[in-house]
Design a protein around this motif. Structure first.
Motif, short mmCIF file in Angstrom:
data_model
loop_
_atom_site.label_atom_id
_atom_site.label_comp_id
_atom_site.label_asym_id
_atom_site.label_seq_id
_atom_site.Cartn_x
_atom_site.Cartn_y
_atom_site.Cartn_z
N PRO A 118 0.81 -1.23 0.00
CA PRO A 118 0.00 0.00 0.00
C PRO A 118 0.84 1.28 0.00
O PRO A 118 0.37 2.31 -0.49
CB PRO A 118 -0.82 -0.13 1.28
CG PRO A 118 -0.88 -1.59 1.56
CD PRO A 118 0.42 -2.14 1.09
N HIS A 119 2.04 1.23 0.53
CA HIS A 119 2.89 2.42 0.54
C HIS A 119 3.33 2.81 -0.88
O HIS A 119 3.52 3.99 -1.16
CB HIS A 119 4.12 2.18 1.42
CG HIS A 119 3.79 1.82 2.84
ND1 HIS A 119 3.35 2.75 3.75
CD2 HIS A 119 3.83 0.64 3.50
CE1 HIS A 119 3.12 2.17 4.92
NE2 HIS A 119 3.41 0.89 4.79
N ILE B 257 0.62 7.39 -3.33
CA ILE B 257 0.54 8.63 -4.12
C ILE B 257 -0.45 8.51 -5.27
O ILE B 257 -1.29 9.41 -5.48
CB ILE B 257 1.94 9.03 -4.62
CG1 ILE B 257 2.84 9.39 -3.43
CG2 ILE B 257 1.86 10.20 -5.60
CD1 ILE B 257 4.26 9.76 -3.81
N PRO B 258 -0.43 7.40 -6.07
CA PRO B 258 -1.47 7.28 -7.11
C PRO B 258 -2.89 7.26 -6.54
O PRO B 258 -3.80 7.83 -7.14
CB PRO B 258 -1.12 5.95 -7.79
CG PRO B 258 0.34 5.77 -7.56
CD PRO B 258 0.59 6.35 -6.21
N ALA C 42 -3.64 5.06 8.56
CA ALA C 42 -2.88 5.76 7.51
C ALA C 42 -3.82 6.45 6.53
O ALA C 42 -3.58 7.59 6.12
CB ALA C 42 -1.99 4.76 6.77
N GLY C 43 -4.91 5.78 6.16
CA GLY C 43 -5.85 6.41 5.25
C GLY C 43 -6.54 7.61 5.85
O GLY C 43 -6.79 8.61 5.18
N ALA C 44 -6.84 7.52 7.17
CA ALA C 44 -7.49 8.66 7.82
C ALA C 44 -6.57 9.87 7.86
O ALA C 44 -7.02 11.01 7.75
CB ALA C 44 -7.91 8.26 9.23
#
Length: 289
Positions: A133-134, A138-139, A224-226
């Motif tokens: 996921p890292h 960015i995309p 991380a998404g939050a």
């Protein structure tokens, strides 16, 4: 004499060997459970036991002070705890349900239909599993920005819909369904939608139950998404709120232990509620053509 060679050999394992195997498996299981037991014990330790050296594995004087301190910290916050809880549950439930449905619907034609580019599409799905996921952060952010979903629930839910592991898992399970069974349903007049919902989905129940576990656990701790996509405090998830609370220094070590316990118990509870179904369907859903 010939019949004796044709018959399968019977196992002559003694009771002592069974006991030895049981002890070995039990020892490995107990060793793997040590981190979980230690995290649960830490949540109920008073501050003097948390910082004692050498550290004690089990709590001596259990207390609920860590949970009360966490509750007081949320009471002082201008966003209520119920709001963080709603955000987390909403994202986890909607994201998991959408992921299971879309992954299953996309896997069905890949497994049971022939069309140009089928192998290329599946190769792209397998290739996407190699990226962490890292690498795609960015995309994903650029995509969410282009569609106008920054600072929105959709920024956390929409990427969960396209998680490639679900598509791969469902496709592999659907490959095991006999084609003659689907052809018989078509001869009887069943449409593709009816075949998918009434025949295919029940037969791949172990796959989507396992997928529910993976997806829910992934979205439950979407810290991380939050931090990346959500800017409004009233839209942030519970894991993000917990991470901000425990950054108050060493004085909040007990609160951190309580937070770890709370965030860990929900996924474990979901697993306990569904594991019997997963094991049962894994052992009984096999069919041969």
């Amino acid at each position: 004499m010939i019949l004796r060679w044709l018959l399968p050999k019977r196992l002559n394992r003694s009771i002592s060997v069974d006991i030895l195997l049981f002890l070995m498996i039990g020892s490995v299981a107990a060793f793997m459970a040590l981190p979980l037991v230690f995290a649960i014990s830490n949540a109920f330790k008073p501050m003097d036991e948390i910082f004692v050296f050498p550290p004690r594995f089990f709590v001596r004087n259990p207390t609920l002070d860590n949970f009360f301190d966490l509750l007081h910290l949320f009471n002082d916050s201008w966003i209520p705890f119920s709001r963080y809880m709603f955000n987390t549950v909403f994202v986890a439930v909607v994201g998991t349900a959408g992921h299971v449905i879309l992954a299953s619907a996309a896997a069905y034609p890949l497994a049971k239909h022939h069309f140009p580019g089928k192998q290329l599409l599946f190769s792209m799905v397998v290739l996407s599993l190699m990226f962490s996921p890292h690498v795609t952060a960015i995309p994903n952010y650029m995509t969410m920005s282009w569609v106008g979903l920054i600072d929105n629930y959709g920024a956390l839910i929409l990427p969960a819909f396209g998680f490639s592991l679900g598509l791969y898992l469902m496709k592999q399970f659907m490959d095991q369904i006999p084609d003659v069974l689907l052809e018989a349903a078509k001869i009887d007049g069943a449409t593709e939608y009816r075949i998918f919902w009434t025949i295919v989905m029940p037969m791949v129940k172990p796959a989507w139950l396992t997928l529910i576990l993976f997806s829910f656990q992934r979205l439950w701790a979407a810290n991380a998404g939050a931090q990346t996509f959500i800017y409004s405090e009233q839209l942030k998830t519970m894991d993000y709120a917990f991470s901000q609370i425990v950054q108050g220094g060493i004085a909040r070590t007990g609160v951190f232990a309580a937070v770890t316990f709370l965030m860990m118990m929900v996924p474990i509870g979901v697993f306990i509620l569904t594991q019997s179904n997963v094991m049962q369907t894994m052992s009984t859903s096999g069919m041969k053509d």
